[in-house]
Design a protein around this motif. Structure first.
Motif, PDB file in Angstrom:
ATOM      1  N   GLY A   1      58.265  89.579  58.454  1.00  0.00           N
ATOM      2  CA  GLY A   1      58.975  89.462  57.182  1.00  0.00           C
ATOM      3  C   GLY A   1      59.228  88.310  56.693  1.00  0.00           C
ATOM      4  O   GLY A   1      59.874  88.024  55.781  1.00  0.00           O
TER       5      GLY A   1
ATOM      6  N   SER B   1      63.505  90.004  63.060  1.00  0.00           N
ATOM      7  CA  SER B   1      62.869  90.610  61.946  1.00  0.00           C
ATOM      8  C   SER B   1      63.739  90.418  60.646  1.00  0.00           C
ATOM      9  O   SER B   1      64.846  90.456  60.650  1.00  0.00           O
TER      10      SER B   1
ATOM     11  N   ASP C   1      63.167  92.148  57.773  1.00  0.00           N
ATOM     12  CA  ASP C   1      63.032  93.416  56.937  1.00  0.00           C
ATOM     13  C   ASP C   1      64.431  94.059  56.871  1.00  0.00           C
ATOM     14  O   ASP C   1      64.708  94.912  55.995  1.00  0.00           O
TER      15      ASP C   1
END
Length: 500
Positions: free
Chosen positions: A349, A497, A499
């Motif tokens: 991401g 991450s 996301d």
């Protein structure tokens, strides 16, 4: 029976001050073991107060040999005449060069009447005939060889795949000479090698792979009995400075282990020894009978080692730091490593990935870091919009200003500085910015990045070098090859991450 009393030790010699000074100078300028030993035969008795017997023992010679060394005139670099008196008695060095320069084309072509023609021309120039032995010595010096040739007809070509014996019969040379020529041995004249290899190619000669394996096994057994040396050249200002770099240590560990597995011993030679030059070091390594050289990464980007006598050795460099000459190379695939790291960051991401690095770090790998980064941005971010910092002025203040202006969501770098600067600037990672490193070291266990497999690069350098030594490939290659080891991605706690 009455025994003779033991002979009293002989006192050392008593040279004049001029002889002693000349010996000191000769020791500093010695290029061969014989020159150094002669100088030491005069210096040791005076400086250490040794007797003749003690001096001979320390030099590893007999007493009679020591006396001969001491009586031989000592010459320094200015007083040496490398050409020899007999040739200078015929012509001066310049006259000799000018005379044979006019015959360069004929010497290369080697017509049957060449020797007689040059003999007559030389007699006319000097006003007297020159002995054939002297003439042949001069001709050999300028590239001529008395080649045994015979006409080759198509009927003489063997029906089956030709052997060394077939080539030997056709050329008039021995099997040993043919074998050396096919391995491009520098012990043979270039014309002889070219002649034999041309015929071998014309006849479709190819070495027997089974025989090659057998000979390699024989050589390996010989190496395992008495390990040969591979020279490992370093050139930092202080002898052990290269050990401060974890990547360089891993290179050396890998090279050492692979050499040991193959029956060799890796020995370090430092280019910055006092009174040492690249030319002199190459002569020392040659005198040791060493055939293979690995050039470790050098301290400055793109230095030159032109003075090193590469034609004596098979040679491989580690990395890209040597600019001249261009050798066979073993290195990490930095372009692939940077692309792999960018892909892995984009997968979790990160979209605005910044590049921050000291300029010399990118220069040392021929801009592969920068190239891999920009290629990974293709189609995603315009290069001029990318958060990019490649600076000679590499310090915390410069980095802090760039970070405030660019605000990347992740940073790729090499070197330990940015991780330290983020802590000092109180910028939390991975919460505020992700951090990824393209050259992880053993101390970076928690950092996301690329393991360059540096020990495997050291392994590869020895494998490449041994292949060159087996094929007798010496000197600077016309078309250098690179052996690249791909890096491996290793996730860590300095990224997370994006996301969620």
């Amino acid at each position: 029976m009455k025994q003779d009393p033991p002979r009293a030790p002989s006192p050392g010699i008593d040279p004049s001050q001029d002889q002693f000074d000349l010996a000191l100078q000769a020791a500093r300028e010695a290029k061969t073991l014989d020159e150094l030993r002669q100088a030491q035969s005069i210096i040791l008795p005076q400086l250490a107060g040794l007797t003749q017997e003690q001096t001979a023992k320390s030099l590893g010679t007999s007493r009679s040999t020591l006396i001969r060394l001491q009586k031989r005139p000592v010459k320094n670099a200015q007083s040496k005449d490398h050409r020899g008196g007999r040739r200078n008695a015929i012509m001066s060095p310049k006259e000799e060069r000018d005379f044979f320069k006019a015959w360069n084309h004929e010497i290369r072509e080697n017509p049957p009447e060449l020797v007689n023609q040059i003999s007559e021309a030389l007699a006319q120039k000097l006003g007297r005939k020159v002995p054939k032995t002297t003439l042949y010595r001069l001709l050999h010096k300028y590239g001529w060889s008395k080649q045994k040739t015979r006409s080759l007809t198509s009927e003489e070509r063997p029906d089956k795949v030709p052997t060394l014996l077939d080539l030997a019969k056709a050329t008039g040379y021995s099997k040993t000479t043919v074998s050396l020529a096919l391995r491009d041995s520098s012990t043979l004249p270039e014309k002889t090698r070219r002649y034999i290899k041309t015929l071998a190619n014309k006849w479709g000669y190819a070495p027997d792979p089974n025989m090659e394996k057998l000979m390699e096994k024989v050589r390996e057994n010989r190496r395992n009995r008495t390990p040969d040396i591979i020279a490992y050249l370093t050139a930092y200002q202080d002898r052990n400075d290269w050990q401060k770099n974890p990547t360089h240590r891993a290179y050396r560990e890998g090279a050492y282990e692979r050499a040991r597995q193959c029956g060799y011993q890796l020995e370090e030679f430092w280019l910055n020894e006092p009174e040492m030059s690249a030319h002199r070091l190459s002569e020392i390594i040659r005198q040791r009978g060493i055939e293979g050289v690995v050039v470790a990464p050098l301290p400055q980007s793109r230095p030159s080692l032109e003075a090193f006598r590469w034609h004596y050795f098979s040679a491989v460099e580690l990395g890209y730091s040597l600019q001249h000459p261009s050798l066979y190379r073993a290195c990490n695939h930095q372009f692939q490593s940077m692309q792999l790291l960018m892909r892995e960051l984009q997968k979790i991401g990160y979209h605005r990935i910044g590049f921050a690095m000291e300029e010399d770090q990118d220069n040392r790998v021929q801009h592969n870091w920068k190239g891999g980064y920009l290629s990974a941005l293709s189609g995603k971010t315009a290069p001029e919009e990318a958060p990019f910092l490649l600076s000679r002025d590499w310090n915390r203040k410069r980095f802090g200003q760039w970070f405030e202006n660019s605000r990347p969501d992740a940073i790729v770098t090499t070197g330990p500085e940015i991780q330290r600067w983020l802590k000092e600037l109180e910028i939390p990672y991975p919460e505020e910015v992700g951090l990824a490193h393209v050259n992880l070291t053993p101390a970076m266990q928690e950092v996301t990045g690329i393991d360059q497999q540096s020990q495997q690069v050291g392994f590869a350098s020895i494998d490449l070098l041994l292949s060159l030594m087996r094929n007798n490939e010496r000197g600077v290659p016309q078309s250098p090859r690179s052996f690249m080891v791909e890096g491996k991605f290793r996730p860590g706690t300095t990224t997370c991450s994006q996301d969620s």
